[in-house]
Design a protein around this motif. Structure first.
Motif, PDB file in Angstrom:
ATOM      1  N   GLU B 162       0.863  -1.184   0.000  1.00 49.66           N
ATOM      2  CA  GLU B 162       0.000   0.000   0.000  1.00 49.66           C
ATOM      3  C   GLU B 162       0.903   1.240   0.000  1.00 49.66           C
ATOM      4  O   GLU B 162       1.786   1.368   0.850  1.00 49.66           O
ATOM      5  CB  GLU B 162      -0.908  -0.024   1.232  1.00 49.66           C
ATOM      6  CG  GLU B 162      -1.681   1.255   1.482  1.00 49.66           C
ATOM      7  CD  GLU B 162      -2.570   1.661   0.326  1.00 49.66           C
ATOM      8  OE1 GLU B 162      -3.416   0.864  -0.097  1.00 49.66           O
ATOM      9  OE2 GLU B 162      -2.390   2.794  -0.184  1.00 49.66           O
ATOM     10  N   SER B 163       0.670   2.147  -0.931  1.00 50.83           N
ATOM     11  CA  SER B 163       1.560   3.311  -1.027  1.00 50.83           C
ATOM     12  C   SER B 163       1.234   4.363   0.036  1.00 50.83           C
ATOM     13  O   SER B 163       2.104   5.104   0.465  1.00 50.83           O
ATOM     14  CB  SER B 163       1.483   3.916  -2.422  1.00 50.83           C
ATOM     15  OG  SER B 163       0.167   4.340  -2.669  1.00 50.83           O
ATOM     16  N   LEU B 164      -0.029   4.421   0.498  1.00 55.18           N
ATOM     17  CA  LEU B 164      -0.388   5.428   1.502  1.00 55.18           C
ATOM     18  C   LEU B 164      -0.027   4.925   2.906  1.00 55.18           C
ATOM     19  O   LEU B 164       0.363   3.774   3.090  1.00 55.18           O
ATOM     20  CB  LEU B 164      -1.878   5.740   1.426  1.00 55.18           C
ATOM     21  CG  LEU B 164      -2.346   6.411   0.124  1.00 55.18           C
ATOM     22  CD1 LEU B 164      -3.842   6.578   0.132  1.00 55.18           C
ATOM     23  CD2 LEU B 164      -1.656   7.767  -0.061  1.00 55.18           C
ATOM     24  N   ALA B 165      -0.203   5.827   3.879  1.00 52.72           N
ATOM     25  CA  ALA B 165       0.204   5.505   5.239  1.00 52.72           C
ATOM     26  C   ALA B 165      -0.794   4.567   5.926  1.00 52.72           C
ATOM     27  O   ALA B 165      -0.458   3.866   6.872  1.00 52.72           O
ATOM     28  CB  ALA B 165       0.357   6.777   6.054  1.00 52.72           C
ATOM     29  N   GLN B 166      -2.052   4.574   5.433  1.00 54.89           N
ATOM     30  CA  GLN B 166      -3.059   3.730   6.071  1.00 54.89           C
ATOM     31  C   GLN B 166      -3.719   2.834   5.028  1.00 54.89           C
ATOM     32  O   GLN B 166      -3.943   3.274   3.900  1.00 54.89           O
ATOM     33  CB  GLN B 166      -4.136   4.600   6.731  1.00 54.89           C
ATOM     34  CG  GLN B 166      -3.625   5.349   7.940  1.00 54.89           C
ATOM     35  CD  GLN B 166      -4.631   6.388   8.400  1.00 54.89           C
ATOM     36  OE1 GLN B 166      -5.813   6.116   8.453  1.00 54.89           O
ATOM     37  NE2 GLN B 166      -4.143   7.576   8.707  1.00 54.89           N
ATOM     38  N   THR B 201       2.439  -0.729   4.457  1.00 56.58           N
ATOM     39  CA  THR B 201       2.020   0.613   4.071  1.00 56.58           C
ATOM     40  C   THR B 201       3.245   1.438   3.675  1.00 56.58           C
ATOM     41  O   THR B 201       4.379   1.047   3.958  1.00 56.58           O
ATOM     42  CB  THR B 201       1.267   1.308   5.221  1.00 56.58           C
ATOM     43  OG1 THR B 201       2.060   1.199   6.377  1.00 56.58           O
ATOM     44  CG2 THR B 201      -0.081   0.659   5.452  1.00 56.58           C
ATOM     45  N   LYS B 202       2.982   2.580   3.069  1.00 52.76           N
ATOM     46  CA  LYS B 202       4.032   3.488   2.594  1.00 52.76           C
ATOM     47  C   LYS B 202       5.056   2.733   1.746  1.00 52.76           C
ATOM     48  O   LYS B 202       6.266   2.930   1.888  1.00 52.76           O
ATOM     49  CB  LYS B 202       4.747   4.156   3.783  1.00 52.76           C
ATOM     50  CG  LYS B 202       3.901   5.184   4.484  1.00 52.76           C
ATOM     51  CD  LYS B 202       4.760   5.939   5.486  1.00 52.76           C
ATOM     52  CE  LYS B 202       3.926   6.789   6.405  1.00 52.76           C
ATOM     53  NZ  LYS B 202       4.691   7.261   7.551  1.00 52.76           N
ATOM     54  N   CYS B 203       4.566   1.833   0.946  1.00 58.56           N
ATOM     55  CA  CYS B 203       5.462   1.044   0.111  1.00 58.56           C
ATOM     56  C   CYS B 203       4.915   1.060  -1.307  1.00 58.56           C
ATOM     57  O   CYS B 203       3.934   0.368  -1.608  1.00 58.56           O
ATOM     58  CB  CYS B 203       5.558  -0.378   0.653  1.00 58.56           C
ATOM     59  SG  CYS B 203       6.775  -1.361  -0.238  1.00 58.56           S
ATOM     60  N   THR B 204       5.472   1.929  -2.144  1.00 59.47           N
ATOM     61  CA  THR B 204       4.960   2.093  -3.500  1.00 59.47           C
ATOM     62  C   THR B 204       5.704   1.165  -4.451  1.00 59.47           C
ATOM     63  O   THR B 204       6.946   1.167  -4.474  1.00 59.47           O
ATOM     64  CB  THR B 204       5.145   3.552  -3.965  1.00 59.47           C
ATOM     65  OG1 THR B 204       4.628   4.407  -2.949  1.00 59.47           O
ATOM     66  CG2 THR B 204       4.422   3.802  -5.282  1.00 59.47           C
ATOM     67  N   ASP B 208       9.531   1.933  -4.011  1.00 62.17           N
ATOM     68  CA  ASP B 208      10.149   1.286  -2.855  1.00 62.17           C
ATOM     69  C   ASP B 208      10.479  -0.179  -3.137  1.00 62.17           C
ATOM     70  O   ASP B 208      11.341  -0.761  -2.488  1.00 62.17           O
ATOM     71  CB  ASP B 208       9.206   1.376  -1.650  1.00 62.17           C
ATOM     72  CG  ASP B 208       8.872   2.816  -1.341  1.00 62.17           C
ATOM     73  OD1 ASP B 208       9.812   3.616  -1.209  1.00 62.17           O
ATOM     74  OD2 ASP B 208       7.672   3.154  -1.266  1.00 62.17           O
ATOM     75  N   ASP B 256      -5.057  13.649   5.940  1.00 61.26           N
ATOM     76  CA  ASP B 256      -4.171  14.615   6.583  1.00 61.26           C
ATOM     77  C   ASP B 256      -4.931  15.670   7.382  1.00 61.26           C
ATOM     78  O   ASP B 256      -4.334  16.578   7.937  1.00 61.26           O
ATOM     79  CB  ASP B 256      -3.299  15.306   5.523  1.00 61.26           C
ATOM     80  CG  ASP B 256      -2.673  14.297   4.585  1.00 61.26           C
ATOM     81  OD1 ASP B 256      -2.393  13.184   5.060  1.00 61.26           O
ATOM     82  OD2 ASP B 256      -2.499  14.603   3.391  1.00 61.26           O
TER      83      ASP B 256
END
Lengths: 301, 562
Positions: B162-166, B201-204, B208, B256
């Protein structure tokens, strides 16, 4: 709660293996009647469909004693059995005469009238299939106006209206008279139980669909019964003490044509004739409503 | 000694009397038509893209067995709390009850069941023995979550990127909190994680972790990246300040907590994103107008949502379309043109045509574009075919690259809604499982659907659909509490009772009560009833009277030959 839930006694006294035609209303009626009356019951059956349905000697499909008797003697035989039981000190056993419309409206009427006049403590049930079905669909005095039978062929269908047996019985001032339908088993069973609880003469008329005689589809027997009630051709009501009328349920407003069209015995009727039946049915319903009102009037005093 | 009728003489009674019943007379031999029980497909099941067994779980709700009801929904959909709130409920559009009074509130029933189970976790039998297979899923939206859940239930090791934080995809960044409280989403994602699903998460992918790396380390890869790129209008002035995709506004606000809003907001578009933008902006204190080029009837947003938006003060300009944005560096005004409806186009909606010379202007400080979203597929290698901007998949959700699958809005097929994403996610999980095990796979085809004409209306009367409770929305500004509050227990039970239960036996006893031959009895082998074919004459009353078409009638000869 959307769908009505049946509240019907679980007991099954009438068993499988009877020889009624598929979709027979009379066999359903017997099943409900015995569910309501229970084991401690004796049945008197004169010549009629049920004399055959019950099975040949020495068999009987009903789990209670059945006395087969002559065509015209249902009421008097039941009277005799009740008297005999009473003489032996048994006042609890319910004795039910179970006759067709031929044995009630026509040939058994004198015995029925006699028993009613004497207020014998029996239940007399007429399962009314509106002709002599067992012998080959001959007209009876219960056959409705305009219906085909083998003795009233379509060129000259029945020209006289159906005899009003309820009014005849009411003229005897007996404690309980009611109509019932196999499409409303809850109401049917309630009325049978009520009849059982009352001392004296009880009379119940059941409209009993007959697929071979009415030329209707066997699977539609319940549906047609329901239409008969809701088109007011066969309204459901009960009368206590000869004058207190009570309508049993909310009758929907369905045109009689809906009821007639499912039956081959009415197929030949013209639009005008159907209209005539509608007018007659409406009139009879109006009269019934007036009787309900009058009954209320007397009840208040 | 007294003579008794029961004294037998040479084996025979002294008078003609019954000594036996008629059980020897097997009247079943008369029969030429055979009735039998046959559960059929309710239209709601057919209408639901994931095929939830709606009458089945209603049966459990009636009995107060809410946890069992939840388990039934979970077989097809791991996100009932989400769907019960945000689904466009095509099941209700298919419901037979709409032809009598009004459709069953299926959407709210689903939510009710999920809400009853907020404290419960998956039952033991959901956790199965692990296999050796590893699957990567790109995207943690409804499609990815649904696929991950179904694959994990087959024992496979699933990792979601998931590229976003959540996690949650569009459910997390797109759908406003007043429609979907985040604790519901969180709970259902947590449930899925209990099956061993890992979410990075935070993994595009492409940044990444490389696509090649992904394809090499996993037995199968599923693309479920959704459609997150807003489509541009392509009209003059679109680059001006104050004009941005609606989705960007929702994402910044939902993730945000950015609350910058101007006074006069114009939303362009008629889908759910447009409505979500409008209602969120109203809650931040803006004066909101929606501009939509077709009429109310063609609007793709859920009708209830449109109604609620209007009730909250959102103005909707139907049959208008922007032609130019006016202003210096910032947008100040929008030039609109009136539209009229022409011939229906390919998707059946009527095409909108400009009315020449009907331009007019309205004021706008901020414009949100919500005329549709398309997938962002830049991370994919060229070897994977795409069509119309979406990954091209076959009926098994597989791309032209063996072992690479795609589902949800990023793939072609049914698109645009949460439930469609869940459905294609589920389907791709099943086909991936079949692919990994080298098995063939057949989709269940829900045929034999019960039509309204098959319902026996003698057994039903008109009843009101329950009104769901709503929270107080008189003070809208900064109020992001959930608007709809669902049904209470009594309402839910009543609603389950109101359901026709099309084609699904509810053991109402109608067949048993009306059988003239006493041939139907309660069964002790799990099925609701048994027909004794030794005595059933085949009159068909049971089939004809069945209120819900849960029986069938067939020529006996067909049974004999088989």
């Amino acid at each position: 709660m959307s769908q009505m839930k049946f509240e019907i006694p679980k007991i099954e006294l009438m068993k499988s293996g009877h020889v009624a035609c598929p979709g027979c209303g009379a066999s359903m009626a017997m099943r409900y009647a015995l569910k309501a009356l229970g084991q401690n019951t004796m049945i008197v059956i004169p010549a009629c469909c049920w004399a055959i349905i019950d099975g040949p000697s020495p068999c009987s499909v009903n789990g209670v004693p059945v006395f087969h008797t002559a065509f015209e003697t249902a009421a008097i035989t039941a009277t005799g059995i009740k008297a005999g039981l009473s003489r032996q000190g048994d006042n609890d056993t319910t004795v039910m005469a179970w006759a067709g419309d031929g044995g009630t409206f026509d040939i058994g009427l004198q015995a029925l009238s006699g028993a009613a006049e004497r207020n014998e403590d029996i239940i007399y049930v007429c399962y009314d299939n509106e002709a002599y079905m067992n012998t080959g669909i001959q007209r009876s005095s219960a056959t409705p106006w305009g219906a085909w039978t083998t003795t009233t062929p379509t060129k000259t269908p029945k020209s006289r209206p159906k005899k009003n047996i309820i009014d005849i019985l009411l003229a005897h001032h007996i404690p309980y008279v009611a109509t019932a339908s196999v499409a409303y088993p809850d109401d049917f069973i309630r009325k049978m139980k009520k009849a059982k609880s009352i001392r004296g003469m009880k009379f119940i008329q059941i409209l009993s669909p007959c697929p071979p005689g009415w030329k209707s589809a066997p699977e539609q027997s319940v549906h047609i019964s329901r239409l008969a009630v809701n088109s007011k051709v066969f309204p459901l009501y009960e009368v206590e003490d000869g004058y207190r009328y009570k309508i049993s349920l909310n009758h929907k407003n369905i045109p009689v044509e809906e009821y007639l069209k499912h039956q081959g015995r009415f197929k030949h009727l013209s639009k005008e004739q159907i209209k005539q039946i509608q007018v007659d049915t409406d009139t009879k319903w109006e009269v019934l409503m007036k009787k309900v009102e009058m009954g209320e009037l007397f009840s208040e005093n | 000694m007294k003579k008794n009728a029961l004294d037998f003489k040479e084996g025979m009674p002294v008078s003609a009397m019954s000594i036996t019943d008629m059980s020897k007379n097997k009247t079943g031999s008369w029969r030429y038509m055979r009735p039998y029980y046959q559960n059929k497909t309710a239209p709601c099941i057919k209408g639901c893209p994931t095929g939830e067994k709606i009458p089945d779980y209603f049966d459990k709700v009636k009995a107060g067995k809410f946890e069992e009801a939840w388990h039934i929904i979970l077989e097809d959909n791991p996100l009932p709390g989400v769907c019960g709130r945000v689904c466009y409920h095509p099941c209700e559009g298919a419901c037979n009850r709409k032809d009598l009074d009004s459709p069953i509130a299926i959407n709210n029933m689903e939510r009710f069941v999920a809400d009853q189970n907020m404290a419960n976790g998956y039952p033991k039998h959901f956790h199965v023995e692990k296999t050796e297979m590893k699957i990567a899923i790109i995207g943690s939206g409804p499609a990815g979550l649904s696929a991950a859940y179904q694959l994990a239930r087959k024992g496979h090791a699933v990792t979601i990127y998931e590229s976003l934080a959540q996690p949650g995809g569009m459910l997390q960044m797109g759908i406003p909190k007043y429609r979907l409280p985040r604790e519901v989403l969180k709970k259902e994602i947590k449930d899925i994680q209990t099956l061993g699903v890992k979410i990075k998460t935070k993994c595009t992918v492409g940044k990444d972790i490389s696509w090649q790396n992904l394809q090499m380390s996993y037995d199968a890869v599923l693309i479920a990246t959704g459609a997150i790129k807003s489509r541009p209008l392509n009209i003059p002035g679109e680059e001006k300040k104050g004009i941005a995709p609606g989705l960007q506004f929702l994402r910044e606000f939902n993730l945000d907590d950015k609350k910058e809003i101007k006074r006069k907001v114009v939303v362009v578009g008629g889908g759910n994103t447009a409505i979500d933008c409008a209602r969120s902006a109203v809650r931040l204190g803006a004066d909101v107008t929606i501009v939509y080029r077709r009429s109310h009837k063609e609007m793709p947003a859920v009708p209830e949502e449109i109604e609620e938006a209007e009730a909250e003060g959102v103005k909707i300009n139907y049959l208008t379309n922007p032609v130019e944005f006016i202003g210096d560096s910032r947008v100040r005004k929008i030039r609109l043109i009136r539209m009229e409806l022409g011939e229906p186009d390919d998707d059946g909606r009527r095409r909108s045509v400009e009315v020449q010379g009907s331009e007019f202007e309205i004021e706008a400080d901020q414009v949100m574009l919500a005329i549709g979203e398309i997938p962002a597929l830049d991370f994919l290698p060229d070897s994977i075919n795409a069509q119309w901007g979406r990954v091209d998949v076959d009926s098994f959700q597989m791309t032209n690259n063996r072992g690479v699958f795609a589902c949800g809005d990023s793939a072609n097929g049914p698109i645009g809604t949460v439930v469609d994403a869940i459905a294609t996610g589920k389907n791709s999980a099943f086909t991936i499982d079949a692919f990994l095990n080298d098995k063939s796979y057949h989709f269940i085809n829900n045929n034999n659907v019960v039509g309204f004409d098959k319902i026996n209306l003698d057994y039903f009367h008109k009843e009101e659909r329950p009104a769901e409770a709503r929270s107080d929305q008189t003070k809208l500004t900064n109020n992001f509490s959930e608007v709809n509050l669902g049904l209470d227990k009594d309402q839910a039970k009543n609603e389950a009772e109101r359901c026709f239960s099309c084609g699904y036996c509810t053991t109402c006893d109608t067949c048993l009560v009306f059988c003239p031959d006493v041939a139907i009895t309660h069964s002790d082998n799990g099925a609701p009833y048994t027909i004794n074919y030794d005595y059933c004459k085949g009159c068909g009353i049971c089939v004809y009277e069945c209120p819900r078409d849960a029986m069938a009638f067939e020529e006996e000869i067909k049974w004999k030959t088989e």
